[in-house]
Design an enzyme around this catalytic site. Structure first.
Site, PDB file in Angstrom:
ATOM      1  N   LYS A 105       0.842  -1.201   0.000  1.00 27.44           N
ATOM      2  CA  LYS A 105       0.000   0.000   0.000  1.00 27.44           C
ATOM      3  C   LYS A 105       0.875   1.248   0.000  1.00 27.44           C
ATOM      4  O   LYS A 105       1.966   1.231   0.569  1.00 27.44           O
ATOM      5  CB  LYS A 105      -0.845   0.041   1.292  1.00 27.44           C
ATOM      6  CG  LYS A 105      -2.022  -0.906   1.318  1.00 27.44           C
ATOM      7  CD  LYS A 105      -2.828  -0.675   2.590  1.00 27.44           C
ATOM      8  CE  LYS A 105      -3.963  -1.676   2.715  1.00 27.44           C
ATOM      9  NZ  LYS A 105      -5.014  -1.503   1.716  1.00 27.44           N
TER      10      LYS A 105
ATOM     11  N   ARG B 188     -10.635 -11.148   1.939  1.00 25.43           N
ATOM     12  CA  ARG B 188     -11.570 -12.128   1.374  1.00 25.43           C
ATOM     13  C   ARG B 188     -10.978 -13.537   1.398  1.00 25.43           C
ATOM     14  O   ARG B 188     -11.718 -14.525   1.466  1.00 25.43           O
ATOM     15  CB  ARG B 188     -11.989 -11.698  -0.041  1.00 25.43           C
ATOM     16  CG  ARG B 188     -10.879 -11.597  -1.046  1.00 25.43           C
ATOM     17  CD  ARG B 188     -11.284 -10.800  -2.269  1.00 25.43           C
ATOM     18  NE  ARG B 188     -11.326  -9.347  -1.982  1.00 25.43           N
ATOM     19  CZ  ARG B 188     -11.798  -8.438  -2.818  1.00 25.43           C
ATOM     20  NH1 ARG B 188     -12.259  -8.792  -3.985  1.00 25.43           N
ATOM     21  NH2 ARG B 188     -11.795  -7.167  -2.474  1.00 25.43           N
TER      22      ARG B 188
HETATM   23  N1  BES Z   1      -8.122  -3.527   4.430  1.00 27.75           N
HETATM   24  C1  BES Z   1      -8.302  -3.105   3.102  1.00 27.75           C
HETATM   25  C2  BES Z   1      -9.583  -2.282   2.891  1.00 27.75           C
HETATM   26  C3  BES Z   1      -9.713  -0.967   3.626  1.00 27.75           C
HETATM   27  C4  BES Z   1      -9.360   0.218   3.012  1.00 27.75           C
HETATM   28  C5  BES Z   1     -10.240  -0.921   4.897  1.00 27.75           C
HETATM   29  C6  BES Z   1      -9.515   1.416   3.679  1.00 27.75           C
HETATM   30  C7  BES Z   1     -10.384   0.282   5.573  1.00 27.75           C
HETATM   31  C8  BES Z   1     -10.035   1.461   4.952  1.00 27.75           C
HETATM   32  C9  BES Z   1      -8.373  -4.311   2.172  1.00 27.75           C
HETATM   33  O1  BES Z   1      -7.627  -5.406   2.544  1.00 27.75           O
HETATM   34  C10 BES Z   1      -7.874  -3.880   0.816  1.00 27.75           C
HETATM   35  O2  BES Z   1      -6.760  -3.440   0.753  1.00 27.75           O
HETATM   36  N2  BES Z   1      -8.713  -3.994  -0.188  1.00 27.75           N
HETATM   37  C11 BES Z   1      -8.375  -3.604  -1.505  1.00 27.75           C
HETATM   38  C12 BES Z   1      -9.058  -4.555  -2.457  1.00 27.75           C
HETATM   39  C13 BES Z   1      -8.617  -4.431  -3.887  1.00 27.75           C
HETATM   40  C14 BES Z   1      -7.165  -4.757  -4.030  1.00 27.75           C
HETATM   41  C15 BES Z   1      -9.483  -5.349  -4.723  1.00 27.75           C
HETATM   42  C16 BES Z   1      -8.841  -2.171  -1.742  1.00 27.75           C
HETATM   43  O3  BES Z   1      -9.874  -1.776  -1.192  1.00 27.75           O
HETATM   44  O4  BES Z   1      -8.151  -1.457  -2.447  1.00 27.75           O
HETATM   45 ZN    ZN Z   2      -5.584  -5.318   1.900  1.00 25.49          ZN
END
Ligand code: BES
Ligand code: ZN
Ligand code: ZN
Length: 500
Positions: free
Chosen positions: A281, A355
């Site tokens: 990230k 997921r």
């Molecule tokens: N934990 C994150 C989602 C999240 C983002 C929670 C902001 C709280 C605040 C999750 O694991 C994630 O990174 N999801 C990705 C999914 C994508 C790669 C399909 C996302 O939301 O970008």
């Molecule tokens: Zn994530």
């Protein structure tokens, strides 16, 4: 924080502040108690409210120095918004806003309840809302900061009530609020603690301690080898990159006596820190990712009080706990994982890890006899984009379970909004090399494609998925508290369990 009930009149109670209420109007619409105190002050209070152009808007606060004309040092008039829109959520929110704004400045507060004609809710619910407002608004996660000795602790809330029967109901409402807030505060603390403190091991310890304290609760913790034996390849894929061992936590509440034959599983996403893994990230998105176990925190918050809530059904609390980190051993894009269900998953982003862990958790709950599943997960940033920070996305394959949650949402003010599990979008999760891909082929509709991925693992069991990415963690202060973990979901689920 102590709550006391007294038969003294409002002007006869010594406190740092007397709280009175007004509804919204062209000027403001006074409550009976406000009228009473203004009379004693010879109209000075109303004059000041008029001068200040106070209209009684929701969460507005007016403060007034009593100059010792009554026993309380100050008067605070809290706006409740329009009378016809009034409900217990408005009251909780007005009190919490007050508690938040005057944190550290008052050690005692006095108040009187609204009359039956002013509020359509009974006295029990009214006192519950008031107590929740004070406790949650007063919450602060400050254990790592130097103590400021000049700040006062809000120690006593004094409620004026002459009627004995009403006092009993007030006490009951306060006890319910205290119980619920104990669960919320545990969840807030768990989210607010850094990832170095809240590891899978510490979550497992909290869960097994809960079981030790309550005879209705059992707890089984699965270690890495057992997780491997159960075939949880998706969960283990996420856990590869970290040295802290993963834990699979199974709490179970079984009440004594005659109970329903259904068994509810509550599954909480338990990523103790989400770096994104190799699909790392950016710095700004990673800063708050200790909150990625907020679903797990809500499960533990609920289980910390479930024995006192006494649902008449078996309830499982399930958490697949691991951080999502990077190392030479971490999983990488292109990997194909075999989940416990047997379905294979192509990992195209290691950041869509939630997921993967949830999929195996669902299969496990079904193997253990779950007849319905509710999950709470900080699953997608897309859900926060779609609904904003105050609303969790609700996805469901079952109208009856969905309606129960929406009803609890209305009562608790924990907002939910349904998003569709559109069958046509299933296409987007297809993989060329495995049964399913962990990321969709487009970033549009990311909250829905996340929900559709999860749906592949619930085997048609009645299921509600709550994407709590928005409301689980606030980067600014919010209605019921300071920045940080909110404990979202605890009040909602406790309300649901009460009626099971
Ligand atoms: N934990 C994150 C989602 C999240 C983002 C929670 C902001 C709280 C605040 C999750 O694991 C994630 O990174 N999801 C990705 C999914 C994508 C790669 C399909 C996302 O939301 O970008
Ligand atoms: Zn994530
Ligand atoms: Zn995550």
């Amino acid at each position: 924080m102590n709550f006391e009930i007294t038969s003294k009149k409002l002007d006869q109670i010594s406190s740092d502040g007397l709280v009175l209420f007004a509804f919204e109007g062209d000027k403001f619409v006074p409550t009976k108690n406000l009228l009473y105190v203004d009379k004693i002050l010879n109209g000075f209070l109303f004059n000041s409210l008029y001068f200040d152009n106070f209209k009684g808007k929701k969460n507005a606060i007016f403060s007034f120095d009593t100059q010792k004309k009554i026993l309380a040092s100050k008067i605070f008039v809290l706006g409740l918004g329009k009378k016809e829109e009034f409900d217990q959520n408005k009251l909780r929110s007005a009190i919490a806003t007050f508690a938040k704004n005057y944190r550290g400045k008052l050690s005692s507060v006095s108040l009187g309840l609204l009359t039956d004609s002013e509020t359509k809710q009974d006295i029990y619910l009214q006192s519950q809302s008031i107590a929740e407002g004070f406790i949650l608004g007063n919450y602060l996660f400050n254990k790592y900061k130097k103590k400021d000795d000049n700040l006062k602790e809000l120690e006593t809330i004094i409620i004026s009530e002459e009627n004995k029967a009403s006092s009993i109901k007030i006490k009951e409402g306060i006890e319910t609020a205290k119980l619920i807030c104990e669960g919320v505060i545990l969840a807030r603390d768990l989210v607010n603690e850094p990832a170095a403190v809240i590891t899978p091991t510490s979550l497992a310890k909290i869960a097994s301690d809960l079981a030790k304290k309550n005879k209705e609760i059992t707890c089984k913790i699965y270690e890495r080898e057992e997780i491997e034996k159960m075939g949880m390849g998706a969960f283990l894929g996420v856990a590869l990159g970290s040295d802290t061992p993963p834990k699979f936590i199974h709490l179970e509440y079984s009440p004594a006596g005659s109970i329903k034959k259904e068994k509810l599983a509550i599954v909480g996403k338990g990523i103790t820190f989400d770096s994104g893994g190799v699909s790392i990230k950016p710095e700004s998105s990673m800063m708050t990712m200790k909150c990625d176990m907020a679903g797990a925190a809500a499960v533990l918050g609920v289980f910390s009080v479930i024995s006192q809530i006494k649902p008449k059904m078996k309830v499982m609390g399930i958490i697949a706990a691991t951080p999502n980190l990077i190392s030479g051993k971490a999983f990488v894009p292109g990997d194909i994982l075999t989940s416990m269900s047997g379905k294979t998953i192509e990992v195209l982003s290691t950041d869509a890890e939630g997921r993967l862990t949830m999929a195996d958790a669902f299969t496990y709950t079904i193997k253990k006899g779950a007849t319905e599943i509710i999950d709470l997960a900080t699953l997608t940033g897309a859900c926060e984009v779609a609904l904003g920070t105050d609303i969790a996305g609700l996805f469901s394959n079952n109208d009856s379970l969905k309606e129960k949650l929406l009803k609890s949402s209305k009562k608790t003010g924990e907002h939910l909004w349904e998003l569709p599990l559109l069958v046509e979008y299933k296409e987007l999760n297809k993989s060329d090399v495995a049964d399913i891909s962990n990321i969709p082929s487009t970033r549009y509709g990311g909250a829905i494609t996340g929900g559709l991925f999860l749906q592949e693992f619930v085997e048609e069991k009645p299921w509600v998925h709550l994407d709590i990415s928005g409301p689980a963690f606030y980067e600014k202060e919010h209605e019921l508290g300071q920045k940080g973990g909110t404990g979202f979901g605890v009040r909602l689920l406790i309300d649901l369990l009460k009626d099971l």
